[in-house]
Design an enzyme around this catalytic site. Structure first.
Site, PDB file in Angstrom:
ATOM      1  N   CYS A  89      42.907  34.275  36.747  1.00 40.87           N
ATOM      2  CA  CYS A  89      42.556  33.171  35.854  1.00 40.87           C
ATOM      3  C   CYS A  89      42.946  31.836  36.496  1.00 40.87           C
ATOM      4  O   CYS A  89      43.455  30.931  35.816  1.00 40.87           O
ATOM      5  CB  CYS A  89      43.207  33.335  34.484  1.00 40.87           C
ATOM      6  SG  CYS A  89      44.962  33.767  34.509  1.00 40.87           S
ATOM      7  N   GLY A  90      42.736  31.736  37.791  1.00 40.92           N
ATOM      8  CA  GLY A  90      43.009  30.483  38.498  1.00 40.92           C
ATOM      9  C   GLY A  90      44.494  30.167  38.526  1.00 40.92           C
ATOM     10  O   GLY A  90      45.341  31.037  38.706  1.00 40.92           O
TER      11      GLY A  90
END
Length: 324
Positions: A89-90
């Site tokens: 998720c980055g």
């Protein structure tokens, strides 16, 4: 230069990865929609409760609460930190962990050594234990399945310890969901509670109308939302702030303030959950776009290599026929 077989194998590998990232993007988009719906259903209750409580406290001069007691000598601090249970998720989890470390170092520089972490999410829990921080409880399941009852239990435990002077200050660290393309890392004081009326509705700037993450689409939706909000405000009547207290002031405050504290913990959890899904959706979309770009380059390289191989075969054939 790689052979045709190597390039073909590479193309198949990238295509397989692209299918995974594309599927994960669609799953994250669906989960984001559900998270947005949960926030949207909760917001009217949050707005009205906050307004009633703070307007009530302003209109009643004798209103005092042990939850808004500011303590100058801060010795014991608790941090409620929200992260996710999974990755991909980055920089979602990394940003939260960095802010937690910054907060801990900041308090240590002020001479505060008794710092307790309430980790909501596996990533922050693992990191806090690895760094040797004092961790209170395990709330892994809460990050995947937000539950108002469990948030209420956490808020009650922390507020009771604040009243008993086991904590002098409590802070929330989480991502505030502003839109599908924007999640703001937030560090906010939980206790002592801010009972001023200036900040009513300050955090209600979420765009819950779309899962679109592009800047152009977000700007259009923002302008459209501002027009709708302006029309609604023209038709809304102000809340009557002339209160009659029954049965007594202390009883009313003992119910309203814990409700607001429960709501703050639950709202931060919903914000963090929506931000996680939005961050994962954007990260997987970026990965899918990168895979498409890589596939175009590999296809061009494959076609060039194939054309060169065909050309060489033709030259060998022509050269052999001439020699004969």
């Amino acid at each position: 230069m790689p052979s045709l077989k190597e390039i073909k194998t590479r193309i198949a590998s990238v295509q397989s990865t692209r299918k995974i990232t594309s599927a994960m993007k669609m799953v994250a988009s669906s989960k984001l929609h559900h998270a947005q719906t949960a926030i949207q259903n909760m917001l009217p209750y949050e707005n009205q409760l906050e307004h009633i409580l703070k307007a009530f406290l302003v209109s009643v001069p004798d209103a005092q609460s042990k939850f808004d007691e500011s303590r100058h000598d801060v010795k014991r601090v608790a941090l409620i930190v929200y992260s996710s249970n999974s990755s991909l998720c980055g920089g979602f989890n990394g940003n939260v962990i960095r802010m937690m470390q910054q907060a801990v170092e900041e308090y240590k520089s002020q001479g505060v050594t008794d710092i307790t972490i309430y980790p909501i999410g596996r990533k922050v829990g693992e990191k806090a234990r690895k760094l040797g921080y004092k961790v209170a409880g395990n709330f892994v399941e809460l990050a995947d399945k937000p539950n108002a009852r469990e948030c209420s239990a956490i808020a009650k435990e922390i507020s009771d310890k604040f009243v008993d002077y086991e904590y002098d200050k409590v802070e929330l660290i989480y991502h505030h969901f502003k839109s599908a393309g924007s999640q703001i890392l937030t560090r906010k004081t939980f206790l002592p509670i801010d009972l001023s009326t200036e900040n009513i509705g300050l955090d209600n700037d979420r765009d819950l109308s779309s899962n679109v993450a592009t800047a152009k689409a977000q700007e259009y939706l923002r302008k459209k939302g501002e027009e709708a909000s302006r029309r609604n405000q023209e038709n809304v009547k102000g809340l009557n702030d002339d209160f009659i207290v029954e049965p007594d002031l202390e009883s009313v405050l003992s119910v309203l303030i814990p409700k607001l504290l429960n709501l703050m913990v639950y709202t931060a959890l919903l914000d963090s959950t929506a931000s996680e899904h939005a961050a994962r959706m954007v990260a997987m979309q970026t990965a899918t776009d990168n895979a498409d770009e890589l596939l175009r380059g590999l296809s061009l390289q494959y076609n060039k290599s194939r054309q060169a191989a065909i050309t060489n075969e033709l030259l060998d054939i022509v050269g052999g026929s001439v020699n004969n």
